[in-house]
Write a protein that holds these residues in place. Structure first.
Motif, PDB file in Angstrom:
ATOM      1  N   ARG A 385       0.835  -1.207   0.000  1.00 42.47           N
ATOM      2  CA  ARG A 385       0.000   0.000   0.000  1.00 42.47           C
ATOM      3  C   ARG A 385       0.870   1.258   0.000  1.00 42.47           C
ATOM      4  NH1 ARG A 385      -3.044  -3.042   3.773  1.00 42.47           N
ATOM      5  NH2 ARG A 385      -2.127  -1.884   5.526  1.00 42.47           N
ATOM      6  N   VAL A 386       1.907   1.252   0.828  1.00 45.46           N
ATOM      7  CA  VAL A 386       2.796   2.415   0.891  1.00 45.46           C
ATOM      8  C   VAL A 386       3.481   2.644  -0.457  1.00 45.46           C
ATOM      9  CG1 VAL A 386       4.897   3.334   1.950  1.00 45.46           C
ATOM     10  CG2 VAL A 386       3.169   2.235   3.378  1.00 45.46           C
ATOM     11  N   ALA A 387       3.984   1.569  -1.060  1.00 45.92           N
ATOM     12  CA  ALA A 387       4.686   1.689  -2.345  1.00 45.92           C
ATOM     13  C   ALA A 387       3.747   2.179  -3.436  1.00 45.92           C
ATOM     14  CB  ALA A 387       5.297   0.347  -2.728  1.00 45.92           C
ATOM     15  N   THR A 388       2.502   1.688  -3.435  1.00 43.26           N
ATOM     16  CA  THR A 388       1.536   2.117  -4.446  1.00 43.26           C
ATOM     17  C   THR A 388       1.191   3.586  -4.270  1.00 43.26           C
ATOM     18  OG1 THR A 388       0.621  -0.126  -4.492  1.00 43.26           O
ATOM     19  CG2 THR A 388      -0.708   1.632  -5.469  1.00 43.26           C
ATOM     20  N   ALA A 389       0.971   4.006  -3.023  1.00 44.66           N
ATOM     21  CA  ALA A 389       0.642   5.408  -2.770  1.00 44.66           C
ATOM     22  C   ALA A 389       1.784   6.326  -3.174  1.00 44.66           C
ATOM     23  CB  ALA A 389       0.309   5.598  -1.285  1.00 44.66           C
ATOM     24  N   GLU A 390       3.015   5.949  -2.870  1.00 43.42           N
ATOM     25  CA  GLU A 390       4.166   6.775  -3.240  1.00 43.42           C
ATOM     26  C   GLU A 390       4.297   6.878  -4.753  1.00 43.42           C
ATOM     27  OE1 GLU A 390       7.396   4.841  -1.307  1.00 43.42           O
ATOM     28  OE2 GLU A 390       7.092   5.886   0.609  1.00 43.42           O
ATOM     29  N   THR A 391       4.063   5.765  -5.443  1.00 45.38           N
ATOM     30  CA  THR A 391       4.162   5.778  -6.905  1.00 45.38           C
ATOM     31  C   THR A 391       3.071   6.647  -7.520  1.00 45.38           C
ATOM     32  OG1 THR A 391       5.113   3.551  -6.886  1.00 45.38           O
ATOM     33  CG2 THR A 391       4.198   4.328  -8.972  1.00 45.38           C
ATOM     34  N   ALA A 392       1.844   6.532  -6.999  1.00 48.09           N
ATOM     35  CA  ALA A 392       0.749   7.350  -7.527  1.00 48.09           C
ATOM     36  C   ALA A 392       1.035   8.835  -7.320  1.00 48.09           C
ATOM     37  CB  ALA A 392      -0.562   6.950  -6.852  1.00 48.09           C
ATOM     38  N   ARG A 393       1.542   9.199  -6.139  1.00 50.15           N
ATOM     39  CA  ARG A 393       1.879  10.610  -5.905  1.00 50.15           C
ATOM     40  C   ARG A 393       2.974  11.080  -6.845  1.00 50.15           C
ATOM     41  NH1 ARG A 393       1.212   9.212  -0.339  1.00 50.15           N
ATOM     42  NH2 ARG A 393       3.456   8.874  -0.160  1.00 50.15           N
ATOM     43  N   HIS A 394       3.978  10.212  -7.031  1.00 52.20           N
ATOM     44  CA  HIS A 394       5.107  10.592  -7.889  1.00 52.20           C
ATOM     45  C   HIS A 394       4.687  10.717  -9.346  1.00 52.20           C
ATOM     46  CE1 HIS A 394       8.688   9.183 -10.367  1.00 52.20           C
ATOM     47  NE2 HIS A 394       9.047  10.369  -9.929  1.00 52.20           N
ATOM     48  N   ARG A 395       3.914   9.761  -9.818  1.00 52.41           N
ATOM     49  CA  ARG A 395       3.573   9.720 -11.243  1.00 52.41           C
ATOM     50  C   ARG A 395       2.460  10.702 -11.623  1.00 52.41           C
ATOM     51  NH1 ARG A 395       6.476   6.376 -15.040  1.00 52.41           N
ATOM     52  NH2 ARG A 395       7.821   5.060 -13.759  1.00 52.41           N
ATOM     53  N   LEU A 396       1.561  10.989 -10.689  1.00 52.79           N
ATOM     54  CA  LEU A 396       0.394  11.806 -11.026  1.00 52.79           C
ATOM     55  C   LEU A 396       0.440  13.179 -10.377  1.00 52.79           C
ATOM     56  CD1 LEU A 396      -2.318   9.017 -10.676  1.00 52.79           C
ATOM     57  CD2 LEU A 396      -1.212   9.822 -12.769  1.00 52.79           C
ATOM     58  N   ALA A 397       1.582  13.556  -9.842  1.00 50.95           N
ATOM     59  CA  ALA A 397       1.698  14.852  -9.179  1.00 50.95           C
ATOM     60  C   ALA A 397       1.334  15.975 -10.151  1.00 50.95           C
ATOM     61  CB  ALA A 397       3.121  15.058  -8.664  1.00 50.95           C
ATOM     62  N   GLY A 398       0.505  16.908  -9.680  1.00 51.33           N
ATOM     63  CA  GLY A 398       0.130  18.056 -10.502  1.00 51.33           C
ATOM     64  C   GLY A 398      -1.157  17.883 -11.266  1.00 51.33           C
ATOM     65  N   LEU A 399      -1.676  16.650 -11.383  1.00 47.16           N
ATOM     66  CA  LEU A 399      -2.953  16.430 -12.070  1.00 47.16           C
ATOM     67  C   LEU A 399      -4.094  16.660 -11.089  1.00 47.16           C
ATOM     68  CD1 LEU A 399      -2.475  13.239 -14.299  1.00 47.16           C
ATOM     69  CD2 LEU A 399      -2.614  15.623 -15.021  1.00 47.16           C
ATOM     70  N   ASP A 400      -5.108  17.357 -11.530  1.00 51.71           N
ATOM     71  CA  ASP A 400      -6.278  17.600 -10.700  1.00 51.71           C
ATOM     72  C   ASP A 400      -7.266  16.443 -10.887  1.00 51.71           C
ATOM     73  OD1 ASP A 400      -8.363  18.518  -9.220  1.00 51.71           O
ATOM     74  OD2 ASP A 400      -8.937  20.117 -10.622  1.00 51.71           O
TER      75      ASP A 400
END
Length: 482
Positions: A385-400
């Motif tokens: 869960r932690v790894a998935t959340a970090e990846t989503a934040r990293h990859r989708l940062a800036g998208l509304d």
């Protein structure tokens, strides 16, 4: 021994006698001169002597290069899965591609410098007519996994009873059957897991590594063996299973500590290089797995002296790919996905829903701390869960992603799962008034096909769930976001 790839090798030289070598002006070098010269030549031209080794360029590899230039035997110390064996095998590329040897000798002796009495006698008798053969560099690397049942005969040699029965006397050196180390003459001997080698066997290596002599059952053969001994060991093996005896450690000129890839990109590169994937696994899912592995290496629940091998990440990627391929096959069978025009099945692309399949399969590859019995699954699920959340934040940062959240607030649900195809997932997404969000997600994650788009949007949904902006109910191989 490394595998000989005939397709990539240059043609074997055609010279067949010692006289032919002399006429062609071909000279031979000692093994250490050969390794040193080829390494320095590569470094001076800017070539990479270590292709496929990631994350070691500023730490381990410079130490290895200095050891080779100095002519030292090497022992690599590090936890499992740090690329020690791969690094040892990479040394083969620093050997000359083809090297001449006297034909018919057990030790593949140098035509210009034979070392056994029999080969020397042949050289004197035949002169320039001495026949030679050519050995590819792959034949000059010998690898041995140290096991407790390894014997002195295996490593050094023993008296051959067949030769004695043929009429030779026990005092005749020709009665000796040479072991692995002498047979690696003019090559590299790699011993994996050296502490597992019984101490009496390690003692037998002492004179080979220092004086280059071979001692077998009372024989003392002054054979100037030209071998480079390299070894690997796991540091905790010194107390758990065995140890490297102090005199043998002293014989190694270089003791080098290895480590796991320091950067996330290096971890991902290792997986892409080593994993054999049955389906397409998008980069963002490989990143999730790499982050999971790196998180486990810092987890207090994991025995860090044992380490978390890169093989864990590789096996995880292969498991996720297998889950995607299985889903595609089931969907094809149930006609949820149609065949492409050439008649083959539609592509199989891994999605975040496939990540859960690795928990039960791979927890046996980890060593947990005492007291963590029964919590293995929870530890892995939390790390995932932690790894998935970090990846989503990293990859989708800036998208509304607000419009997507608001759509769910109106009671929309989206179902994914083991048997839900990419097409079904995309068809079940809510219509958004703000055009282009799904396209923006796909573009950010470089998703082209339907399978890749489904994987990208599912990562966004999982990221919203892990950030507590969506709910998710799971059961019977399905997950419902709402």
């Amino acid at each position: 021994m490394t595998t000989f790839d005939a397709a990539s090798a240059s043609p074997q030289p055609t010279i067949t006698t010692l006289g032919g070598l002399r006429a062609a002006g071909i000279a031979t070098r000692s093994l250490r001169e050969e390794l040193r010269g080829n390494l320095l030549a590569a470094l001076s031209t800017g070539a990479d002597p270590w292709p496929g080794l990631h994350g070691l360029g500023d730490t381990v590899l410079p130490q290895v290069e200095r050891a080779l230039i100095a002519g030292h035997d090497i022992v690599l110390l590090g936890e499992r899965g740090q690329g020690k064996s791969r690094l040892l095998r990479a040394l083969t590329a620093l050997l000359d591609e083809w090297s001449p040897a006297i034909a018919g000798t057990d030790l593949s002796e140098d035509p210009f410098h034979p070392i056994t009495a029999a080969a020397q006698a042949r050289a004197r008798a035949q002169g320039d007519e001495l026949p030679i053969v050519w050995r590819h560099r792959s034949e000059r690397f010998v690898e041995k996994l140290a096991t407790p049942d390894t014997s002195v005969a295996d490593m050094i040699g023993d008296v051959d009873p067949v030769k004695v029965a043929e009429g030779r006397s026990l005092g005749d050196p020709e009665t000796i059957h040479f072991g692995l180390v002498p047979r690696a003459h003019r090559g590299i001997v790699a011993i994996n897991e050296l502490p597992d080698l019984a101490e009496r066997i390690q003692v037998a290596l002492l004179t080979v590594m220092e004086e280059r002599d071979v001692q077998i059952r009372g024989y003392v053969l002054r054979l100037p063996l030209d071998v480079l001994v390299v070894a690997s060991a796991n540091p905790e093996d010194y107390t758990n299973r065995g140890r490297i005896i102090t005199p043998l450690k002293d014989r190694f000129g270089a003791e080098i500590r290895t480590h796991y890839p320091p950067e996330l990109d290096d971890e991902i590169a290792v997986v892409r290089q080593e994993a054999h994937l049955a389906a397409d696994v998008p980069d963002h899912l490989i990143e999730v797995l790499a982050r999971l592995t790196r998180g486990l290496r810092e987890s207090p629940a994991i025995d860090q002296s044992s380490g978390v091998s890169a093989r864990f990440t590789i096996a995880a990627a292969e498991t996720v790919a297998a889950a995607a391929r299985r889903r595609a096959a089931l969907a094809q069978a149930s006609r949820e996905e149609t065949a492409v025009p050439d008649g083959t099945a539609a592509e199989a692309v891994a999605r975040p829903v496939d990540l859960g399949t690795l928990v039960d399969v791979l927890r046996g590859k980890l060593e947990f701390e005492p007291g963590e019995e029964g919590t293995e699954r929870e530890v892995l699920e939390y790390g995932l869960r932690v790894a998935t959340a970090e990846t989503a934040r990293h990859r989708l940062a800036g998208l509304d992603l607000g419009p997507l959240v608001r759509a769910f607030e109106d009671g929309v649900t989206v179902t994914t799962g083991d048997a839900v195809s990419a097409t079904a997932l995309l068809d079940g997404l809510p219509d958004l008034d703000e055009a282009g969000l799904y396209d923006a997600i796909a573009e950010r994650l470089d998703a082209q096909s339907d399978g890749e788009r489904a994987a990208a949007i599912e990562l966004a949904l999982e990221g919203l769930y892990l950030s507590r902006k969506l709910s998710k109910e799971t059961g019977e191989g399905q997950a419902v976001y709402g």
